[in-house]
Design a protein around this motif. Structure first.
Motif, PDB file in Angstrom:
ATOM      1  N   TYR A 686       0.829  -1.195   0.000  1.00  0.00           N
ATOM      2  CA  TYR A 686       0.000   0.000   0.000  1.00  0.00           C
ATOM      3  C   TYR A 686       0.872   1.258   0.000  1.00  0.00           C
ATOM      4  CZ  TYR A 686      -2.734   3.847   1.967  1.00  0.00           C
ATOM      5  OH  TYR A 686      -3.311   5.060   2.185  1.00  0.00           O
ATOM      6  N   ARG A 687       0.478   2.214  -0.841  1.00  0.00           N
ATOM      7  CA  ARG A 687       1.184   3.497  -0.897  1.00  0.00           C
ATOM      8  C   ARG A 687       0.173   4.627  -0.810  1.00  0.00           C
ATOM      9  NH1 ARG A 687       3.119   4.764  -5.545  1.00  0.00           N
ATOM     10  NH2 ARG A 687       2.119   3.084  -6.729  1.00  0.00           N
ATOM     11  N   GLN A 688       0.501   5.617  -0.031  1.00  0.00           N
ATOM     12  CA  GLN A 688      -0.372   6.773   0.116  1.00  0.00           C
ATOM     13  C   GLN A 688      -0.522   7.525  -1.206  1.00  0.00           C
ATOM     14  OE1 GLN A 688       0.939   9.416   3.187  1.00  0.00           O
ATOM     15  NE2 GLN A 688      -0.397  11.105   2.547  1.00  0.00           N
ATOM     16  N   HIS A 689       0.557   7.525  -2.018  1.00  0.00           N
ATOM     17  CA  HIS A 689       0.548   8.301  -3.255  1.00  0.00           C
ATOM     18  C   HIS A 689       0.201   7.469  -4.477  1.00  0.00           C
ATOM     19  CE1 HIS A 689       2.117  11.805  -1.205  1.00  0.00           C
ATOM     20  NE2 HIS A 689       3.051  11.049  -0.646  1.00  0.00           N
ATOM     21  N   ALA A 690      -0.410   6.308  -4.264  1.00  0.00           N
ATOM     22  CA  ALA A 690      -0.872   5.505  -5.398  1.00  0.00           C
ATOM     23  C   ALA A 690      -2.188   6.076  -5.910  1.00  0.00           C
ATOM     24  CB  ALA A 690      -1.037   4.049  -4.984  1.00  0.00           C
TER      25      ALA A 690
END
Length: 869
Positions: A686-690
């Motif tokens: 998981y990435r916040q900036h995806a």
């Protein structure tokens, strides 16, 4: 839309491009692009010129060394072909009787119409384009103009489309007279006579008198004579165009018998692809067996299969004596003076044009496909896909198990795959799911460009959108684009051609202009290269594919300030290395060889900067089937191929190793990437900036809607079992990735049958693939814990040397080594530290429960130990 082969054949001819001086460089200091490369790039557009009146160009190979009525019909059909060429800004210039062919039904097929265009109006070859007897006066008056300096843009003034009208007029005149013009004259006299026709009022009558054909001229119908006089108008300004002549009264009686040609709608278009669908009154005519299934396939497919079956253009031309090789000694001058001037050697005839067309035999291909059943050419597209070629026979089943490179060179296998994908793509987007399913087996190279577009979900009127984008107005990034293009995959002949550079420039500018919130970063050209190569004649599709690819895999990578996006991405990648290969991760961290030093070009260009195109094709065939986290698995797979060398080297040696990356086995890389991807929990990457995904999606570990949770805890819509947002600094401090509570529940396969009973496990598999390690103290553990978890209090789990304290819990932990291990506690810091200790001890697949036990308490899934009696 590909036209079927039917009774057409394949033919080939050859010519030599002009050689460039070896010691001359361009204004940019780089070696000059060979003329043969320029020709190859320009040729590609000819493959899109498809018309009933034109022979179709299929490929170019760069080698290492009657009656008046019938005449009117012929002229009309020839003008149809010329008018279509003119619309594409192409002039034939070499029009002659032997370039006007007739098909089996007697209709015109014009050949060799691309020679003048691909040679840059004759500048790139040593021979003149056209035949003296048929050249227009203005062409002869200009003479042969060769650029004196190949580094400059000086080019001969191109002939206009009206020159072809003159040539057609001469051909029609010869057909009417039944003889060739100027036959008794040598070339210089022919040219002189043609130029002197400017002083004649009635050119047709004068030519007839010169050749003793006056009576024949008098007997011609008025419309034929009118046509001749209009075609043989001396001054180009007064001569009509092909378009003008098509609507001329000379064709008033025959033009209604011809239907206007409409190019079929493309796959990605706003027009209906079935608009011109025609069904015969007798449907049984569609089912009759014509005996030659291959004849119904497109000429592009047949040529591709012909090459796979052993066809070789250069060998065919050599065997027919068209290409004649000479020993090097025979090409040397007889006398070479000190100033470099040579004498004694005659002109090398190999550099001149031999327009002999060699018919390519299809016997070898037909022989190869003789055992392919007719059903293979017409596969049924059922949802269950029980009859697809890759699984429909034992032979195809065995072939599909072979390495990909062998499958791509197997003629029978590729025929089956091409036919299947062709039908699926024609049914796109309605058969999109089946395209995905078949792409998981493999993608036929011939249809890779369209298949990628389908996998990326490209739809709509892409050409209109591309055309409406301003690609001409200068922008600040023009200079950087001009610098990057000549260095991008220039080993490839197509992309290194001037035509390739121009297309690169337009597609990149279109993307920059249409994404004002993003900027051009070096590496965007490498991302563009695979799409441009596969869609060289469809810039709009290359642009649409790139526009769909970037937000899916590189969301916000091209922001003006992308440092926070890149840093988060590299941190997650570092955690993926620790998750899958703790020994390698420990070593790289000890020597300070962090992903920032080598992985930025990998992910910024999705590996197109480090791998050649043929490897990228196989890599992206699988990448496009995965979500945004799949590139992490590719990166780890690459490191694991270099694992032995990396573990044996220090920092400096690793830097040198990655400055010139060793050969990577792409098929093995893809295979291992898929395995890594299957072992990685969805939320671990998981990435916040995806890219924000729609509700219900779990491709990036985002929370799903409450309706997607097990029914046992749907009663509270406030439950959030997804990943929480944390600061980048906190993310960097953690060695192992976090997983969401939702993922933990799925991996533990927990369910709650009723409130009267405790939580139980689903019975999907006999051996659990996950172990939850609860690091809270024993009192908290006994108050409620995750079913199946073990208790290892954080304060007493490790010895002073960092080893695990012996005991039942550590023994259980050891037995689960190699499976997913989740560290769970009240405080995230303790859970992260516990996970880091396990990574130091070489435990793979260690992760942390995001939010700790606080996330699990509202679910009602916790249990307590059974009371001992």
């Amino acid at each position: 839309m590909m036209a079927p082969l039917r009774d057409a054949g394949l033919g080939a001819f050859t010519f030599f491009a002009s050689a460039l001086p070896h010691d001359v460089c361009g204004s940019n200091g780089l070696p000059l692009t060979p003329n043969s490369i320029k020709i190859l790039g320009r040729f590609q557009i000819l493959k899109t010129i498809v018309h009933p009146r034109l022979c179709q160009y299929v490929d170019i190979t760069r080698g290492k060394h009657g009656s008046p009525v019938k005449i009117l019909h012929l002229a009309f059909e020839a003008l149809q072909g010329l008018e279509y060429l003119n619309r594409h800004r192409i002039v034939h210039r070499a029009l002659s009787p032997h370039s006007i062919l007739l098909d089996g039904e007697g209709h015109v097929k014009m050949a060799k119409f691309g020679l003048y265009y691909i040679t840059d109006h004759g500048a790139d070859v040593d021979f003149p384009i056209g035949y003296p007897s048929y050249l227009a006066p203005e062409v002869i008056a200009q003479g042969i103009v060769k650029p004196k300096d190949p580094t400059q843009c000086e080019r001969p003034l191109p002939s206009g489309p009206k020159s072809d009208v003159w040539s057609l007029g001469v051909i029609v005149f010869e057909l009417c007279m039944g003889r060739k013009l100027f036959q008794s004259l040598d070339i210089s006299e022919k040219l002189k006579v043609i130029l002197e026709l400017g002083c004649v009022d009635d050119i047709v009558t004068v030519l007839a008198e010169e050749h003793g054909c006056v009576e024949v001229i008098k007997s011609l119908p008025g419309n034929v004579l009118t046509l001749l006089r209009k075609c043989l108008t001396y001054h180009p300004s007064k001569r009509p165009t092909a378009s003008d002549l098509l609507s001329d009264s000379a064709f008033a009686e025959i033009s209604p018998t011809y239907m206007p040609y409409c190019k079929p709608a493309s796959l990605f278009s706003s027009a209906l692809r079935c608009a011109d669908l025609f069904l015969p009154e007798d449907i049984s005519l569609l089912c009759k067996d014509e005996g030659e299934f291959l004849a119904e396939r497109s000429i592009e497919e047949v040529y591709h299969l012909w090459c796979l079956a052993g066809g070789d253009l250069e060998k065919e031309l050599i065997s027919k004596g068209i290409i004649k090789s000479k020993p090097p000694i025979c090409t040397l001058p007889n006398l070479l003076l000190e100033d470099g001037e040579s004498f004694g050697r005659g002109r090398d005839r190999s550099s001149l044009l031999d327009d002999t067309t060699v018919t390519l035999s299809l016997c070898q291909l037909r022989n190869r496909l003789k055992d392919v059943p007719g059903e293979a050419y017409y596969p049924l597209l059922g949802e269950d896909q029980s009859n697809v070629p890759h699984s429909g026979s034992n032979n195809e089943l065995s072939t599909s198990n072979l390495p990909l490179i062998i499958r791509e060179r197997d003629t029978e296998y590729q025929l089956n795959r091409i036919v299947l994908f062709d039908r699926l793509l024609k049914a796109y987007p309605y058969k999109k799911n089946l395209i995905w399913k078949e792409a998981r087996v493999d993608i036929p190279p011939l249809l890779r460009g369209l298949t990628w577009a389908a996998l990326l979900g490209v739809e709509g009127a892409i050409q209109e959108k591309y055309d409406s984008t301003d690609k001409d107005t200068p922008i600040p990034t023009d200079r950087q684009i001009e610098v990057d293009i000549p260095r991008c995959h220039q080993y490839d002949e197509l992309l290194s051609s001037p035509e390739g550079h121009a297309k690169f420039r337009r597609v990149l500018k279109a993307w920059v202009v249409s994404h004002p919130n993003l900027v051009y970063w070096q590496g965007l050209d490498s991302l563009c290269a695979p799409f441009l190569y596969l869609n060289f004649n469809n810039e709009a599709l290359a642009y649409a594919c790139m526009s769909a690819f970037i937000p899916k895999y590189l969301y916000n990578f091209f922001l003006k300030d992308n440092s926070h996006v890149i840093q988060e991405y590299l941190t997650v990648f570092s955690q993926m290395i620790a998750f899958h290969d703790p020994e390698l991760s420990n070593h790289l961290n000890e020597i300070g060889f962090i992903p920032d030093l080598y992985a930025i070009p990998w992910f910024l260009t999705m590996f197109t900067h480090v791998f050649p195109l043929h490897k990228i094709f196989h890599l992206w065939d699988t990448l496009l089937l995965g979500n945004a986290s799949f590139p992490f698995c590719i990166g780890v797979a690459i490191l694991q191929q270099l694992r032995v060398r990396l573990l044996a080297n220090g920092f400096n040696e690793c830097i040198l190793l990655f400055s010139d990356l060793p050969e990577i086995d792409i098929e093995r890389c893809v295979r291992e990437s898929i395995n890594l991807f299957c072992w990685t929990p969805k939320s671990a990457t998981y990435r916040q900036h995806a890219q924000s995904l729609k509700q219900g999606s779990d491709s990036n570990g985002m929370s799903r809607s409450p309706a997607s949770f097990p029914t046992e805890y749907q009663d509270s819509t406030k439950i959030d079992l997804g990943r929480e947002l944390i600061k980048l600094s906190e993310l960097k401090s953690e060695v192992s990735p976090r997983i969401s509570a939702e993922d933990l529940i799925d991996l533990c396969e927990l369910t709650v049958p009723s409130h009267a009973k405790g939580p139980t496990k689903k019975t999907k598999s006999s051996k659990p693939k996950l172990l939850v390690v609860d690091i809270r103290n024993s009192e908290d553990f006994n108050r409620g814990h995750i079913p199946g978890s073990i208790n290892m209090p954080f304060g007493s789990a490790f010895t002073a040397d960092g080893e695990l304290v012996p005991g039942p819990a550590s023994a259980t932990l050891q037995s689960f080594k190699g499976k997913v291990i989740v560290s769970v506690g009240h405080v995230s810091t303790n859970a992260a530290e516990f996970a880091a200790h396990l990574v130091k001890l070489g435990y793979p697949r260690v992760c942390i429960l995001d939010g700790g036990m606080n996330k699990m308490k509202p679910t009602g899934l916790l249990t307590v130990p059974s009371p001992q009696i």
